[in-house]
Design an enzyme around this catalytic site. Structure first.
Site, short mmCIF file in Angstrom:
data_model
loop_
_atom_site.label_atom_id
_atom_site.label_comp_id
_atom_site.label_asym_id
_atom_site.label_seq_id
_atom_site.Cartn_x
_atom_site.Cartn_y
_atom_site.Cartn_z
N LYS A 218 0.76 -1.32 -0.04
CA LYS A 218 0.08 -0.22 -0.07
C LYS A 218 0.88 1.34 0.00
CE LYS A 218 -2.41 0.47 3.69
NZ LYS A 218 -2.76 1.93 4.13
N GLY A 219 0.11 2.52 -0.46
CA GLY A 219 1.09 3.54 -0.55
C GLY A 219 1.67 4.03 1.05
N GLY A 220 2.98 4.37 0.91
CA GLY A 220 3.57 4.78 2.10
C GLY A 220 4.19 3.87 3.15
N VAL A 221 3.79 2.66 3.20
CA VAL A 221 4.20 1.30 3.83
C VAL A 221 5.83 1.38 4.03
CG1 VAL A 221 2.06 0.16 3.85
CG2 VAL A 221 3.90 -0.24 1.98
N GLY A 222 6.46 1.63 2.95
CA GLY A 222 7.90 1.63 2.97
C GLY A 222 8.42 0.74 1.69
N LYS A 223 8.04 0.76 0.60
CA LYS A 223 8.33 -0.04 -0.57
C LYS A 223 9.75 0.54 -1.09
CE LYS A 223 4.72 1.14 -2.95
NZ LYS A 223 3.83 1.73 -1.67
N THR A 224 9.70 1.77 -1.10
CA THR A 224 10.96 2.45 -1.84
C THR A 224 12.30 2.18 -0.86
OG1 THR A 224 9.73 3.85 -3.06
CG2 THR A 224 11.88 4.26 -2.77
N THR A 225 11.79 2.70 0.64
CA THR A 225 12.73 2.36 1.50
C THR A 225 13.44 0.84 1.59
OG1 THR A 225 11.59 3.96 3.01
CG2 THR A 225 13.39 2.44 4.15
N ASP B 251 8.27 5.64 -8.86
CA ASP B 251 7.72 6.82 -7.95
C ASP B 251 7.69 8.14 -8.68
OD1 ASP B 251 6.65 8.12 -5.55
OD2 ASP B 251 7.75 6.91 -4.25
N1 LIG Z 1 11.57 1.93 9.03
C1 LIG Z 1 11.49 3.27 8.87
N2 LIG Z 1 11.50 4.46 9.90
C2 LIG Z 1 11.63 5.78 9.59
N3 LIG Z 1 11.00 6.35 8.53
C3 LIG Z 1 10.63 5.34 7.60
C4 LIG Z 1 10.78 3.83 7.67
N4 LIG Z 1 10.40 3.20 6.30
C5 LIG Z 1 10.06 4.20 5.61
N5 LIG Z 1 10.13 5.49 6.36
C6 LIG Z 1 9.82 6.73 5.76
O1 LIG Z 1 8.57 6.66 5.32
C7 LIG Z 1 8.03 7.39 4.25
C8 LIG Z 1 7.35 6.46 3.39
O2 LIG Z 1 8.25 5.43 2.79
P1 LIG Z 1 8.60 4.97 1.59
O3 LIG Z 1 8.57 6.30 0.53
O4 LIG Z 1 9.53 3.74 1.47
O5 LIG Z 1 7.15 4.22 1.22
P2 LIG Z 1 6.58 3.85 -0.01
O6 LIG Z 1 5.77 2.57 0.06
O7 LIG Z 1 7.38 3.50 -1.20
O8 LIG Z 1 5.44 5.01 -0.46
P3 LIG Z 1 4.73 5.26 -1.73
O9 LIG Z 1 3.54 4.70 -1.91
O10 LIG Z 1 4.24 6.72 -1.66
O11 LIG Z 1 5.82 5.14 -3.15
C9 LIG Z 1 9.44 8.13 3.75
O12 LIG Z 1 9.67 9.25 4.28
C10 LIG Z 1 10.39 6.97 4.47
O13 LIG Z 1 11.67 7.71 4.76
MG LIG Z 2 7.79 4.53 -3.09
#
Ligand SMILES: Nc1ncnc2c1ncn2[C@@H]1O[C@H](COP(=O)(O)OP(=O)(O)OP(=O)(O)O)[C@@H](O)[C@H]1O
Ligand SMILES: [Mg+2]
Length: 330
Positions: free
Chosen positions: A10-17, A39
């Site tokens: 889902k959006g924002g869960v941390g996929k990119t990280t 992204d």
């Molecule tokens: N373990 C963590 N601790 C602190 N911050 C985190 C952690 N994992 C992710 N984040 C932060 O949360 C935010 C969202 O993470 P990320 O961009 O990886 O999510 P995403 O699933 O790729 O989002 P999107 O769906 O928008 O592409 C970012 O600012 C990232 O730095």
């Molecule tokens: Mg992302």
């Protein structure tokens, strides 16, 4: 472990990280890796503090890691332009206007976005020869994956279209009088070639995703995220693409034992709730929970990315790609 690795969620869960941490971990294990992001917010550029674009570029400070950032909006435009160009060659000028109108409308549909991205993913997979591993920071969604069912469906349809096309060309050939060139000839007919190309493209995609790809889902320890993950596992399984494992991200860190203030009590309560959610994940979801990553006090980049990579118990072993790049549809 397969050459293509996808992290969905889902959006924002941390996929990119998680994708960047995993890609870095692979590179450090000696696996030549490309990390691909789709992204629009250019998060991979953020994570590595370096601007990436439409061609792979080395990530500073991480040997054996390249990054590529695909802009979905550009992809849709390029995709529709391509269709426009191909069609314009084959229809009368009067039709071109109509086609342009239709394509403008197609641009607005959600399917256009997904299908353009899917095409681009597959292109990247086809051109992945220089790498042992390609990490995609988004997994195709259920509706995109339905495209994979297309080759079988297309097979029949393409065969019938080809048959009709041949009949029509045959008529043109017969109708050509004297020494006049017929308006259409079988050899090198662009419509036939295009149909064949699309069929092979989907066949390649299906083969690569079924045989050479591993799918992981990232989730957060809350009910919505767990439910969504459960559904996604089902969607993927329906397409014959099992989810290999789950990564729980943004877990609340524990306070020290002797701490007992309001903050510490809040954290303990929160941890208890999250533990229940994770138990639910272990007991009722159809994919193993492979890693649990704590929330950091700031965005994950630089050294923090290394820390997160260490917590990511997802294998980096690599098998040689079993496909031949460029063998289908090129
Ligand atoms: N373990 C963590 N601790 C602190 N911050 C985190 C952690 N994992 C992710 N984040 C932060 O949360 C935010 C969202 O993470 P990320 O961009 O990886 O999510 P995403 O699933 O790729 O989002 P999107 O769906 O928008 O592409 C970012 O600012 C990232 O730095
Ligand atoms: Mg992302």
């Amino acid at each position: 472990m397969e050459p293509f690795v996808f992290f969905g969620g889902k959006g924002g869960v941390g996929k990119t990280t998680v994708s960047c941490a995993y890609a870095r971990k692979c590179a450090e294990a000696g696996v030549d890796t490309l990390v691909v992001s789709t992204d629009p917010a250019h998060s991979v550029s953020d994570v590595f503090d370096q601007q990436f674009g439409d061609v792979p570029e080395p990530v500073d400070g991480v040997d054996g890691l390249d990054a590529l950032e695909i802009d979905p909006e550009d992809e849709v435009t390029a995709h529709l332009d391509d269709i426009r160009n191909r069609l314009s060659d084959q229809v009368s000028a009067a039709m071109v206007n109509e086609i342009n109108k239709q394509l403008e409308m197609a641009h607005q549909t959600p399917g256009a976005y997904e299908s353009a991205l899917f095409d681009r993913f597959v292109e990247v997979m086809k051109q992945s020869d220089p790498y042992d591993r390609v990490v995609f920071d988004t997994a195709p969604t259920g509706s995109t994956l339905r495209l994979l069912g297309l080759p079988e469906f297309l097979e029949d349809w393409v065969d019938r279209l080809m048959h009709k096309r041949r009949q029509s060309i045959d008529l043109f050939e017969k109708a050509a009088i004297g020494n006049n060139e017929p308006r259409r000839v079988m050899d090198g007919d662009p419509v036939l070639a295009r149909l064949q190309e699309r069929k092979e493209f989907f066949e390649f995609a299906g083969g690569a995703l079924r045989n050479d790809a591993a799918f992981f889902l990232v989730l957060n320890p809350d009910q919505l995220s767990v439910n969504e993950t459960d559904r996604a596992i089902g969607d993927m399984a329906e397409q014959g693409l099992p989810v290999r494992g789950l990564v729980a991200n943004k877990l609340t860190p524990a306070p020290d034992d002797e701490e007992n203030g309001r903050g510490a009590r809040y954290l303990r309560d929160r941890i208890e709730t999250e533990a229940e959610r994770l138990d639910q994940v272990r007991e009722s979801l159809d994919a193993p929970l492979l890693a649990e990553i704590e929330t950091r006090t700031r965005e994950v980049k630089g050294d923090l990315l290394g820390e997160v990579a260490d917590e990511l118990a997802v294998d980096t072993d690599v098998e040689a790609p079993t496909f031949v790049a460029g063998s289908a549809g090129d």
